[in-house]
Structures are given as C-alpha cells and as structure tokens.
Design a protein around this motif. Structure first.
Motif, short mmCIF file in Angstrom:
data_model
loop_
_atom_site.label_atom_id
_atom_site.label_comp_id
_atom_site.label_asym_id
_atom_site.label_seq_id
_atom_site.Cartn_x
_atom_site.Cartn_y
_atom_site.Cartn_z
N PRO A 127 -34.23 -25.93 41.04
CA PRO A 127 -35.70 -25.92 41.08
C PRO A 127 -36.22 -25.21 42.32
O PRO A 127 -35.50 -25.00 43.30
CB PRO A 127 -36.04 -27.41 41.11
N ASN A 128 -37.49 -24.82 42.27
CA ASN A 128 -38.18 -24.23 43.42
C ASN A 128 -37.45 -22.99 43.95
O ASN A 128 -37.28 -22.82 45.15
CB ASN A 128 -38.34 -25.27 44.54
N ASP A 136 -24.59 -19.89 35.44
CA ASP A 136 -24.25 -21.29 35.17
C ASP A 136 -24.06 -21.99 36.51
O ASP A 136 -23.28 -21.55 37.35
CB ASP A 136 -22.96 -21.36 34.34
N VAL A 137 -24.79 -23.07 36.72
CA VAL A 137 -24.70 -23.80 37.98
C VAL A 137 -24.34 -25.25 37.70
O VAL A 137 -24.53 -25.76 36.59
CB VAL A 137 -26.01 -23.73 38.77
N LEU A 166 -31.84 -15.14 44.79
CA LEU A 166 -32.49 -16.41 44.50
C LEU A 166 -32.76 -17.10 45.83
O LEU A 166 -31.83 -17.45 46.57
CB LEU A 166 -31.61 -17.30 43.62
N THR A 167 -34.03 -17.33 46.12
CA THR A 167 -34.45 -17.90 47.40
C THR A 167 -35.21 -19.19 47.15
O THR A 167 -36.06 -19.26 46.25
CB THR A 167 -35.35 -16.91 48.17
N CYS A 168 -34.91 -20.22 47.97
CA CYS A 168 -35.64 -21.49 47.86
C CYS A 168 -37.06 -21.31 48.38
O CYS A 168 -37.29 -20.71 49.44
CB CYS A 168 -34.94 -22.58 48.67
N MET A 177 -40.06 -10.06 40.19
CA MET A 177 -40.00 -11.21 41.08
C MET A 177 -40.80 -12.32 40.44
O MET A 177 -41.98 -12.14 40.11
CB MET A 177 -40.53 -10.88 42.47
N ALA A 178 -40.16 -13.46 40.21
CA ALA A 178 -40.81 -14.57 39.52
C ALA A 178 -40.07 -15.85 39.84
O ALA A 178 -38.90 -15.83 40.20
CB ALA A 178 -40.82 -14.31 38.01
N PRO A 179 -40.75 -16.99 39.69
CA PRO A 179 -40.06 -18.27 39.88
C PRO A 179 -38.96 -18.42 38.82
O PRO A 179 -39.10 -17.94 37.68
CB PRO A 179 -41.16 -19.31 39.69
N LEU A 180 -37.88 -19.06 39.21
CA LEU A 180 -36.82 -19.35 38.25
C LEU A 180 -37.25 -20.49 37.37
O LEU A 180 -37.63 -21.56 37.86
CB LEU A 180 -35.53 -19.73 38.99
#
Length: 586
Positions: free
Chosen positions: A544-545, A538-539, A582-584, A560-563
C-alpha cells in the motif's frame, strides 16, 4: 555426512588425514604428506563420496555458462594461483547449498574432479595434488574445507572467499575508488588501429556519457595491426600512433579521466628487439602468435617485466595497468628445454616464480602510486590474484549480454570487495535501442566497461547509455555494495537482486515474473531485462501507499501513478529494457 576420505598415492609417501575441527556443518580436514627424503612428490588423490540428494547444479569459478553436474569420469578442472581456484559448490534447484568444497592451497596446481557416479547415485569428490612436478620437499600440508550447511548457495561461496581472505597468503590488496566506476576501453572500438587524437575524442565523449577511466589496449606499442604478438616485448610507444605518450596521457587526465595501459605480460615477440636477449629464457614458443612465453624463474626476466611497468608509471604518469595473459605462465605447456635443470634460475616452481614476480610488480608500483589500478581478467581471478589486482574483468564475450551477466555474477560471488567489471560492452549501431540496452542492464550489478565508437551510434543509443550509467551511479551503493542474491545459476541467473537498508534493485532476464520478498519501506527498482511489454509483480505482502514510475530504456517517463491496492500479483506495463520504480508515499 561426508564419507571417509581415501588417499591414493605412491608408496614412498605417508599421507595423514585428520578431521581438524567442525564448525556446525563445516568440516576441516587437515592433510599432511611426508617423505623420508626430499623429493618432487608424485600425484596424490584424495577421494570420497557424497549422496546426490536434492542436488541439481554445480558451481565453480570457471564454470561460466555450464553449471551441469558432470560425471565422475570427466576431466574436471585444474586450478592454480593464476587460474581460477580449487572451489566447487553443489546446490539444489531452489538455490540452497548442499555441498561446498574448497582447498587451502590456491597457488600450486590442484585438480578438482567432481561428478555423479553412475553405479550408486553419489557424487565422487576427488582432489588431485601434484599433477605437475613439485619442488623437492619432505613435508606438505593443506586443508579441505567442506560446508554442508543448508544456506543460500551465494552465502556458501562468499564464506569460502572470506576463508581465503583470513589467510596471510591471500590478503586482498587495496581497492582504489576509481576502480569502482565505469570505464571506456579501446579494444573493441579500435583494436590495434589506435590514433592518439581519436582516443582523446572518444575519451571526451565517454566522460560525458558517464565513464571515468580509459583503458588503452593493444596497439599502442606496434605499427603491426595483424592482432598478433610478434612485436610485443619492447613496450616502446609506436610514435606513428601516439606522438608523445606523456602529453597524451596528461590530455586525457585533464578531462577528468584516469588512464590505464595494456600489456601482454608473458609474451616476447619474435620481431622485438628484446628477443635475442630472452629467447633462451622461455617456457615455450607459440607459433600461431609468433611469440615466446617468458620464464619467470629467471630473475632477470622478472626484473625486466617489473621495471617495464615501473618506467611507464614514472615517465608517462599512467594510473594503472591491464596485465593480460598471466595464465600463459604454465609449465604444462612448456617445451623440453624449460623442463631441464638450469642453474641460472632461482626457482624450480613456475607458480612460486609468478608469485615473486607479482609481488615485485605490486610493491614497486604501489610504492610509487598508492592508488594504482591493476586489472586481471578471467581466468586469473582467484584469491591468490586478489593480492595483486584490484579489478577483475569478465573474459571476452563481445555482444553477448548473457555470458557477460553470468561472468559478472560469478565474479561478484567469489571476489569479495575486489572491483568486478563487465567485459567491454559493444553492439551493432543498427540494432534497436531496446536490444542495445540489454547489454547494459545485464551487467549493472558490476562495474560497466564500454568499447564503442560513440560518434557511430544513433542519438537514441547515446541517450540510453547515458540514462543507464546515470542510474548505475545513483544506485552504485546498492548495486556494487549491497547484499547480492542471484537465483538459479544453472539457468544463467534469470533473477538478480541487490539490497541495502534503503533500496532493493531487481532485474529479470528470462520470465517477466518478479518475486519480491520483504520489501518493507525500501525503495524498489525493477529492471526489465527482457523484451516483454509487461512485468508480473508478486510480493509476499500487499504494497500500500506506493507510487509507481515507469521509464522506457532511454529514461523517458512513461507513467506515474499510485500502485493499486489489490491482491497480488500486480501487472505493470513496463516497456522492453525499461525500469519501474516503486516508492513509499510519506
């Protein structure tokens, strides 16, 4: 508002309380106690009441797993230079400070007696001075610091630590870089059954796994393996175990490992050669240990101890010392003879004698080796002890990950830049690798110590340990030196996080629910310190990205996949004791 402070004392004393200054919602009450003649002061109690409004927990340096409020008719706790500190913090269920109290004299014995008063729903705050005999004097001064600011409780505790640091009596000693890296200890893995070649074998494996220092614990000085202290005091090497100490130390150091040696500082064993010399210079005798407790008020006792450690440094080339059982220097446990006058002593106060002893140890060791490491463990972990020790370790809690977590976080909050270490990690080789990993994950906001026989561990346990120590080393900058937040001490810190300008590292230990506040563009690490198969993220805004990497507890990449950009919360499939990163995306 803090209610009026009352002083209860013997009529021969004059007690003056003055509100020295107020810094926002921080008050400083100056205490002056005087007598017309030089006397040993009787007990003085300073008491006031505070409304118990929005207060659900009570933190103090010795609270461990019990953060309950307590009652005003309980015993409270005592502190002195070698036992915790006169500090307490009452907080709300959302982690806000309601009342943080500290007393300036963290050397002499002070009793903190805080708890709910049933009659009117207030907290009765009582500080008792001179609960053990003081040295003769005519004047005494101290300061009560009372912080009522509505701030996170962690900040209130850390502010008290900074307050002590500002005083000359509590200036912390230097922290060697080596003190801030993982260590291997022989205690749980060997106990007293030490053999030099086996120690060296474990050191080679420990270095490969990710440890930089070995602590050789009890057993090197005796052939008796009964885990007693009857043979402590001579501190000569048991050559049946370690044939040549200097050569042995050099072999370990050649591996790239530092070498720390254990001493039970106050004990002189009944069967030691030194017994006859010091048997009449004791605070008392512990029948169950078959050992006496040396009285540091005798100058020859202090010199004997100081020269013992100095000799080890000079002759064997060790890198540091684990000085154990310092809290046994206790006049309250003394025998009748120790309470009698003796002209051979140069101190009346045991605490002042201990201060002189520790000053001598640190000065002479530091003069010989500027980066000497000195480890103390709970409960001798307060501001006074930071002058002489650069490693504070959690008290013994083998295989108890939760107690280790609570101990490391408690120490981190109150120890400034002193290196905080976990108790030595150990677990059953027959346990699952996920359960074993919890031992590490629970202490990663401190410096891990390990104490396993590595050759007895399954291969997956070794891989897991390597992975988490590698993760710790790569993120040491934030785990040890970032801004630390630790939720709900009364629930044993189920959510802990550290952040700096580029990273946020979080861990959950109870519920799989993870609340993230203001992640910005920082890299986000989330450790699953549970055995749940999923984390609920929860944020306070969308993320995004971001690409999400999921690792199992041994460091194997699971996915490994985009959020997915969606309404929160996100549900992440993270295996028990696993890791999400989680990496931008750039």
């Amino acid at each position: 508002m803090v209610h009026h402070i009352e002083a209860y004392h013997d009529s021969v004393l004059r007690v003056k309380l003055q509100n020295e200054c107020t810094d926002g919602d921080i008050s400083y009450v100056h205490v002056v106690i005087e007598s017309d003649e030089e006397i040993s002061f009787p007990q003085v109690q300073l008491a006031w009441h505070y409304p118990a409004v929005n207060i659900q927990a009570y933190w103090h340096p010795g609270s461990f797993r019990n953060k309950s409020l307590g009652v005003d008719w309980s015993k409270g706790f005592s502190s002195k230079g070698t036992v915790v500190a006169p500090v307490g913090c009452f907080l709300s269920s959302d982690g806000r400070n309601r009342l943080a109290i500290a007393y300036s004299n963290a050397i002499e014995t002070v009793n903190f007696h805080m708890g709910i008063r049933e009659e009117d729903g207030t907290i009765r705050c009582q500080i008792t001075l001179f609960s053990e005999p003081s040295k003769p004097m005519k004047r005494y001064e101290g300061t009560i610091r009372i912080d009522q600011r509505d701030i996170p409780f962690e900040q209130a505790i850390q502010a008290i630590s900074y307050w002590y640091e500002s005083m000359d009596a509590y200036r912390p000693c230097m922290i060697p870089k080596a003190a801030t890296f993982p260590m291997y200890s022989t205690w749980y893995s060997f106990h007293q059954e030490l053999v030099d070649k086996e120690i060296e074998q474990q050191c080679r494996m420990a270095k490969e796994i990710g440890c930089d220092t070995v602590i050789v614990d009890d057993g090197w000085q005796t052939t008796d393996n009964q885990r007693g202290y009857a043979y402590c005091g001579d501190w000569e090497v048991a050559h049946q175990k370690i044939g040549n100490m200097k050569a042995h130390v050099q072999k370990v150091q050649a591996m790239g490992m530092k070498y720390i040696l254990w001493y039970s500082m106050p004990f002189i064993g009944l069967h030691s050669k030194a017994w006859d010399t010091y048997k009449d210079k004791l605070l008392g005798y512990r029948e169950h240990l078959q050992a006496g407790v040396l009285d540091p008020r005798y100058p020859e006792v202090r010199e004997y101890l100081i020269s013992t450690y100095e000799t080890a440094l000079n002759e064997w080339g060790v890198d540091g010392f684990k000085l154990d059982f310092i809290d046994e220097f206790d006049l309250n446990k003394a025998n009748d003879k120790a309470l009698e006058k003796d002209g051979r002593r140069d101190f009346d106060s045991v605490q002042e004698a201990v201060e002189c002893l520790l000053e001598g140890i640190f000065a002479r060791l530091h003069a010989r080796k500027a980066d000497v490491m000195i480890e103390f463990r709970q409960k001798y972990i307060g501001p006074f002890m930071r002058r002489f020790g650069n490693i504070f370790r959690v008290a013994d809690c083998p295989n108890d990950a939760v107690t280790n977590r609570v101990g490391t976080i408690d120490l981190r909050l109150f120890s400034g830049n002193t290196a905080v270490h976990s108790d030595m990690l150990m677990w059953s080789p027959e346990d699952t690798v996920e359960n074993a990993a919890l031992q590490l994950i629970n202490v990663l906001f401190a410096v891990p110590q390990l104490s396993m026989r590595f050759e007895k561990l399954p291969p997956e346990h070794i891989e897991m340990t390597k992975f988490w120590l590698k993760f710790w080393r790569e993120n040491r900058d934030v785990l040890l030196f970032g801004e630390l937040r630790a939720e709900a001490p009364e629930l044993l810190y189920p959510n802990v996080q550290a952040r700096n300008s580029s990273k946020v590292v979080m861990a959950v230990f109870g519920s799989p629910y993870v609340k993230v506040v203001e992640p910005g563009n920082k890299k986000l690490f989330i450790m699953n310190g549970t055995l749940h198969q999923e984390l609920v993220l929860d944020v306070d805004r969308e993320l995004p990205n971001r690409v999400v990497e999921i690792y199992d507890c041994c460091g194997n990449l699971v996915s490994m996949a985009p959020l997915a950009v969606q309404k929160v919360p996100h549900r992440l499939k993270v295996k028990p004791s696993g890791l999400a990163i989680l990496t931008c995306l750039k």
